[in-house]
Scaffold this active site. Sequence first.
Site, PDB file in Angstrom:
ATOM      1  N   SER A 144       0.822  -1.206   0.000  1.00  0.00           N
ATOM      2  CA  SER A 144       0.000   0.000   0.000  1.00  0.00           C
ATOM      3  C   SER A 144       0.857   1.257   0.000  1.00  0.00           C
ATOM      4  CB  SER A 144      -0.959  -0.036   1.191  1.00  0.00           C
ATOM      5  OG  SER A 144      -1.911   0.994   1.088  1.00  0.00           O
ATOM      6  N   ASP A 312      -2.237   6.252  -4.253  1.00  0.00           N
ATOM      7  CA  ASP A 312      -1.061   5.555  -3.718  1.00  0.00           C
ATOM      8  C   ASP A 312      -0.642   4.394  -4.635  1.00  0.00           C
ATOM      9  OD1 ASP A 312      -3.151   3.855  -3.132  1.00  0.00           O
ATOM     10  OD2 ASP A 312      -2.535   3.437  -1.082  1.00  0.00           O
ATOM     11  N   ASP A 316      -5.629   2.271  -4.072  1.00  0.00           N
ATOM     12  CA  ASP A 316      -6.860   2.076  -3.311  1.00  0.00           C
ATOM     13  C   ASP A 316      -7.175   3.301  -2.446  1.00  0.00           C
ATOM     14  OD1 ASP A 316      -4.887   1.711  -1.398  1.00  0.00           O
ATOM     15  OD2 ASP A 316      -5.731  -0.141  -0.574  1.00  0.00           O
TER      16      ASP A 316
END
Length: 580
Positions: A144, A312, A316
């Site tokens: 992430s 990012d 998401d």
Amino acid sequence: MDYKENYNEWLNNVSASQKKELEAIKDNEKEIKERFTMPLAFGTAGMRGIICLGISNMNEYTVARATKGLSDYIVSLGKEACERGVAISYDTRRKSFDFALITARVLGANGINVYLYENVRPVPMCSYAVRHLNCIAGVMITASHNPKEYNGYKVYGEDGAQMSPEATKVVVDYIEKTPYFGIEKESTDVKDRGDIAELNNAKISDHITIVGKDLDEDYFSEIAKLSLSPKAVKEVASKIKIVYSPIHGSGCMPVTTMLMRMGIPVSVVEEQRLPDTEFSTVKVPNPEQPDALSLGIKLANKLGSDIVIGTDPDCDRMGIAIRNDKNEFVLLNGNQIGAMMMDYILMRHQQEGTLPKNAAVVKTIVTTKFADKIAKSYGAEVFDVLTGFKFIGEKIKEWEQTGEYTFMFGYEESYGSLCGTHARDKDAVVASMIFAEMACYYTSINVSLYDRLQELFKKFGYFVESSKSFSFPGLDGMAKMAEIMDKFKNTDLTDVADIKVVSKMDLNKGTIKMADGTIVDAKLPKTNVIKYDLGNDEWVCIRPSGTEPKIKIYVSTQEKTQEESLKKNVMLQTAFESMM
């Protein structure tokens, strides 16, 4: 085995080039202990860690071992589960493709069909692929918004949401029985990502199929249905100027594709357009951080653009900057972004007469109550769930089965949201599309985005939110975190900074203790969270991160003016920090 035995086992089993890495730390007792004492944790969010050799890190051996555990779980479900297979995607991080290919090869060796994307694709497209291809599971290789040194392994269930705690426990049981070395992998001729680039529905081995363009088109067609103001877009799109940055991640292709198909001009930050494993233009690739959008804002000022959008690495989460009443760019936080999008979605459905009577929105327990006030003004029900988008996905699944409510929108304060039910995780492709369309809609009625946000504040109160993270690295980090959480669990506060505590929610016990001592059921699953209700829709929450060795303190306040609310927020944040 103890950490020294683990170290020696790895020293004797890794490749010659990898052996040099381990030999380089042979005299560093602390480093060996850090890497070889505790296995990398595998939870409902999968696993995440720094990329290097060792049982507590992300590397080809920990990835293969986790995949073997997942494979054993799928095989235990039967032949049909193996045939349905697993969808795999990956972002632009270090070794993301390598880990994705290892995952595919281990699954294939266990007789499980695999659908591997030909190039980087974001989280929402992985979640969509699981659902669209009727897979039994999905794997997304990503860390992430973490720093460049990290990567991770995210697992999805057959509904496209992160794997359930029950299924995860079974997978973990299989993983714990699996050695790190000697795991069988299906043979392929693929060495790097270039070998499969632009392949579409092409088999590269008995069980591995490369997917791409056709699946992309299915996804784009599905999310295009979520448009709410096509007429406004057609009228004013040429007047809207948007700057977008994928921050070196996987969002560039899908986000720009959707905006261009809508007819909305978009300028991409060139320095951040291409994949970069080092994320060299930012401190961390996190749209929550001002630094991440600084190049976008610089370009927007040069071009005279109205909006800056940043996503990012796994696309998401979406960050936003808009112009204020002084024509200066201001950054919106995740609570504000989600509240504005939710307001727009509910309002447009109400205006078009398509708002269901059982409309519902879902948010996490650390997301602002600003959202509650907005949603209820449209007659929509609001549901709070635990932190983690899988819990929002659970609500969608529940309502599909019962028909009790119609899901309209879900979001969390950490910049993630979902409009539609095509995926069951955060979708910054759709978020970018909806936010751009929202800008067109308000432009068509001569209202700026900033003006609309101020209207909402004036109507419902000036909400200010803050969150701070405190890191506890090292082997003793978990013990320190547990000690701090125990302190809050075992202490009943009557007031903080002269503000009375109305109640204390202790989700370890699953209870809410009122100021008069009355205890009621929290009606939420048990987890390691403490939350204080301060009245006036204000609260403070303390929880450990689910993916990093950190404790987070969240504070939400509201007053008649932004200045008053901010002052109170800072005061409460300072007070709780002093208690740690």
